[in-house]
Design a protein around this motif. Structure first.
Motif, mmCIF file in Angstrom:
data_model
loop_
_atom_site.group_PDB
_atom_site.id
_atom_site.type_symbol
_atom_site.label_atom_id
_atom_site.label_comp_id
_atom_site.label_asym_id
_atom_site.label_seq_id
_atom_site.Cartn_x
_atom_site.Cartn_y
_atom_site.Cartn_z
ATOM 1 N N TYR A 109 -76.852 1.711 16.929
ATOM 2 C CA TYR A 109 -77.558 3.075 17.222
ATOM 3 C C TYR A 109 -76.398 3.996 16.564
ATOM 4 O O TYR A 109 -76.856 4.916 15.772
ATOM 5 C CB TYR A 109 -77.685 3.323 18.447
ATOM 6 C CG TYR A 109 -78.396 4.700 18.827
ATOM 7 C CD1 TYR A 109 -79.655 4.881 18.339
ATOM 8 C CD2 TYR A 109 -77.764 5.669 19.532
ATOM 9 C CE1 TYR A 109 -80.174 6.230 18.597
ATOM 10 C CE2 TYR A 109 -78.204 6.950 19.660
ATOM 11 C CZ TYR A 109 -79.662 7.185 19.148
ATOM 12 O OH TYR A 109 -80.350 8.545 19.514
ATOM 13 N N LYS A 110 -75.148 3.675 16.822
ATOM 14 C CA LYS A 110 -74.025 4.749 16.283
ATOM 15 C C LYS A 110 -73.995 4.758 14.841
ATOM 16 O O LYS A 110 -73.807 5.674 14.022
ATOM 17 C CB LYS A 110 -72.555 4.381 16.887
ATOM 18 C CG LYS A 110 -72.408 4.712 18.308
ATOM 19 C CD LYS A 110 -71.370 4.439 18.938
ATOM 20 C CE LYS A 110 -71.284 4.970 20.376
ATOM 21 N NZ LYS A 110 -69.896 4.612 20.756
ATOM 22 N N TRP A 159 -76.435 13.461 15.660
ATOM 23 C CA TRP A 159 -76.722 13.634 16.990
ATOM 24 C C TRP A 159 -77.153 14.887 17.598
ATOM 25 O O TRP A 159 -78.088 15.323 18.188
ATOM 26 C CB TRP A 159 -75.650 12.768 17.690
ATOM 27 C CG TRP A 159 -76.052 12.865 19.210
ATOM 28 C CD1 TRP A 159 -76.696 11.838 20.087
ATOM 29 C CD2 TRP A 159 -75.611 13.733 20.315
ATOM 30 N NE1 TRP A 159 -76.725 12.149 21.224
ATOM 31 C CE2 TRP A 159 -76.022 13.376 21.483
ATOM 32 C CE3 TRP A 159 -74.757 15.002 20.191
ATOM 33 C CZ2 TRP A 159 -75.802 14.157 22.683
ATOM 34 C CZ3 TRP A 159 -74.755 15.761 21.277
ATOM 35 C CH2 TRP A 159 -75.143 15.146 22.559
ATOM 36 N N PHE A 201 -64.792 1.412 17.568
ATOM 37 C CA PHE A 201 -65.177 2.693 17.981
ATOM 38 C C PHE A 201 -63.995 3.601 18.781
ATOM 39 O O PHE A 201 -64.044 4.702 18.789
ATOM 40 C CB PHE A 201 -66.533 2.817 18.840
ATOM 41 C CG PHE A 201 -67.586 2.567 17.720
ATOM 42 C CD1 PHE A 201 -68.127 3.041 16.585
ATOM 43 C CD2 PHE A 201 -68.381 1.251 18.042
ATOM 44 C CE1 PHE A 201 -69.062 2.701 15.839
ATOM 45 C CE2 PHE A 201 -69.518 0.927 17.421
ATOM 46 C CZ PHE A 201 -69.666 1.581 16.164
ATOM 47 N N LYS A 238 -71.799 10.787 12.817
ATOM 48 C CA LYS A 238 -72.674 10.455 14.030
ATOM 49 C C LYS A 238 -72.984 11.715 15.207
ATOM 50 O O LYS A 238 -74.180 11.973 15.067
ATOM 51 C CB LYS A 238 -72.136 9.385 14.827
ATOM 52 C CG LYS A 238 -72.942 8.804 16.013
ATOM 53 C CD LYS A 238 -72.186 8.266 17.358
ATOM 54 C CE LYS A 238 -71.339 9.411 17.790
ATOM 55 N NZ LYS A 238 -70.557 9.039 19.020
ATOM 56 N N TYR A 239 -71.890 12.250 14.918
ATOM 57 C CA TYR A 239 -72.266 13.556 16.099
ATOM 58 C C TYR A 239 -72.937 14.686 15.652
ATOM 59 O O TYR A 239 -73.756 15.338 15.924
ATOM 60 C CB TYR A 239 -70.869 14.052 16.524
ATOM 61 C CG TYR A 239 -70.923 15.384 17.263
ATOM 62 C CD1 TYR A 239 -71.267 15.411 18.733
ATOM 63 C CD2 TYR A 239 -70.787 16.737 16.898
ATOM 64 C CE1 TYR A 239 -71.636 16.369 19.416
ATOM 65 C CE2 TYR A 239 -71.026 17.896 17.740
ATOM 66 C CZ TYR A 239 -71.259 17.739 18.775
ATOM 67 O OH TYR A 239 -71.683 18.724 19.833
ATOM 68 N N GLU A 285 -76.021 -0.290 21.177
ATOM 69 C CA GLU A 285 -75.519 0.913 21.432
ATOM 70 C C GLU A 285 -74.317 1.126 19.767
ATOM 71 O O GLU A 285 -74.462 2.255 19.323
ATOM 72 C CB GLU A 285 -74.554 1.034 22.406
ATOM 73 C CG GLU A 285 -73.835 2.274 22.403
ATOM 74 C CD GLU A 285 -72.914 2.623 23.598
ATOM 75 O OE1 GLU A 285 -72.162 3.630 23.786
ATOM 76 O OE2 GLU A 285 -72.789 1.558 24.493
ATOM 77 N N GLY A 286 -73.977 0.051 19.357
ATOM 78 C CA GLY A 286 -72.974 0.285 18.128
ATOM 79 C C GLY A 286 -73.864 0.536 16.940
ATOM 80 O O GLY A 286 -73.792 1.084 16.141
ATOM 81 N N THR A 314 -66.766 8.082 10.703
ATOM 82 C CA THR A 314 -67.843 7.854 11.310
ATOM 83 C C THR A 314 -68.402 8.436 12.671
ATOM 84 O O THR A 314 -69.634 8.782 12.796
ATOM 85 C CB THR A 314 -67.970 6.301 11.627
ATOM 86 O OG1 THR A 314 -67.534 5.596 10.300
ATOM 87 C CG2 THR A 314 -69.389 5.715 12.166
ATOM 88 N N HIS A 315 -67.561 8.653 13.414
ATOM 89 C CA HIS A 315 -67.835 9.511 14.739
ATOM 90 C C HIS A 315 -68.200 10.895 14.447
ATOM 91 O O HIS A 315 -69.108 11.364 14.906
ATOM 92 C CB HIS A 315 -66.463 9.591 15.576
ATOM 93 C CG HIS A 315 -66.348 8.370 16.412
ATOM 94 N ND1 HIS A 315 -67.331 7.988 17.383
ATOM 95 C CD2 HIS A 315 -65.288 7.258 16.482
ATOM 96 C CE1 HIS A 315 -66.886 6.737 18.094
ATOM 97 N NE2 HIS A 315 -65.628 6.646 17.533
#
Length: 259
Positions: A75-76, A128, A109, A124-125, A72-73, A120-121
């Motif tokens: 992938y982020k 995504w 995270f 990523k969004y 999961e990490g 980074t978040h």
């Protein structure tokens, strides 16, 4: 103290190779930046270094990230690096470095007050969100040879994620997804693993529809037209739910593959 600027290819392999080099040379994360384009204005007292993509080095970084941060990490991080952010290489590298210094790396995270983690978040969004929109907006058309063809032009480099998604949905189909902006193809042969291929000289006009495709396209447009309720039209809401730049490549908004 010297600042190190690592210039690399704008790809997962390119950026992860730069991360490997930064660790190999023991550069301090706060004094190191990873960029994918040449800067217009050179920074004073900074050392610039070009990094050539190395699949072995990038593979070692990927294995480490999977082992320490989990799938999961990893992938982020991959989604953040698929975004259009010019600072993505630097903030992801510094987030990785911060996480590796923790007893539980994945907990990095949760550190939203850290500027690099927060950025980074957001990156990523960004990727995504477009990826999930395209899960619903990608339109395949059958071309000669029974191959399914789709053309897209995403802002973020989400083609690998789309290829993964549709290969799971259509494992028994031959299909091509063409990223027009990057001249990049996702190629899937029925029953096999997909791969990426680049064709700088691809001519869309040379792609011919199958004999029945035009009929199915017309039926689909007719269906979309018939289910619409004209009195309840809301253009502003429609643009919010389905931005105009996606419609250029959607069957219900186009006439034919050759136009």
């Amino acid at each position: 103290m010297e600042e190190h600027i690592l210039i690399c290819e704008d790809s997962l392999e390119g950026i992860f190779t730069a991360v490997y080099v930064a660790y190999e040379k023991r550069y301090r994360p706060e004094q190191t930046a990873i960029v994918t384009t040449e800067e217009g204005n050179m920074r004073l007292f900074a050392v610039y270094e070009h990094v050539l993509t190395d699949s072995v080095k990038s593979g070692k970084v990927m294995n480490t990230l999977r082992r320490r941060f989990g799938e999961e990490g990893f992938y982020k991080f991959c989604l953040a690096l698929a975004s259009t952010g010019e600072d993505k290489g630097t903030v992801v590298y510094r987030t990785i470095a911060r996480g590796l210094g923790l007893r539980r790396p994945f907990s990095v995270f949760d550190m939203h007050t850290d500027r690099n983690v927060d950025r980074t978040h957001k990156l990523k969004y960004q990727a995504w969100h477009e990826m999930h929109q395209l899960f619903g907006f990608v339109r395949f058309r059958e071309i000669q040879g029974g191959i399914l063809f789709s053309e897209i032009c995403p802002k973020n480099n989400v083609l690998p994620f789309l290829a993964d998604h549709f290969s799971d949905r259509f494992p028994a189909e031959h299909f091509l997804i063409y990223d027009k902006g990057r001249t990049l193809f996702a190629v899937h042969e029925a029953g096999r693993q997909w791969f990426l291929a680049q064709d700088l000289h691809f001519e869309r006009e040379g792609v011919k529809e199958s004999e029945t495709e035009a009929l199915y396209q017309e039926l689909f447009r007719h269906f979309c037209h018939k289910i619409a309720i004209e009195a309840r039209g809301n253009d502003a809401l429609q643009r919010g739910m389905l931005p105009l730049h996606f419609r250029l490549y959607m069957t219900e908004f186009t006439n034919s593959l050759s136009k």
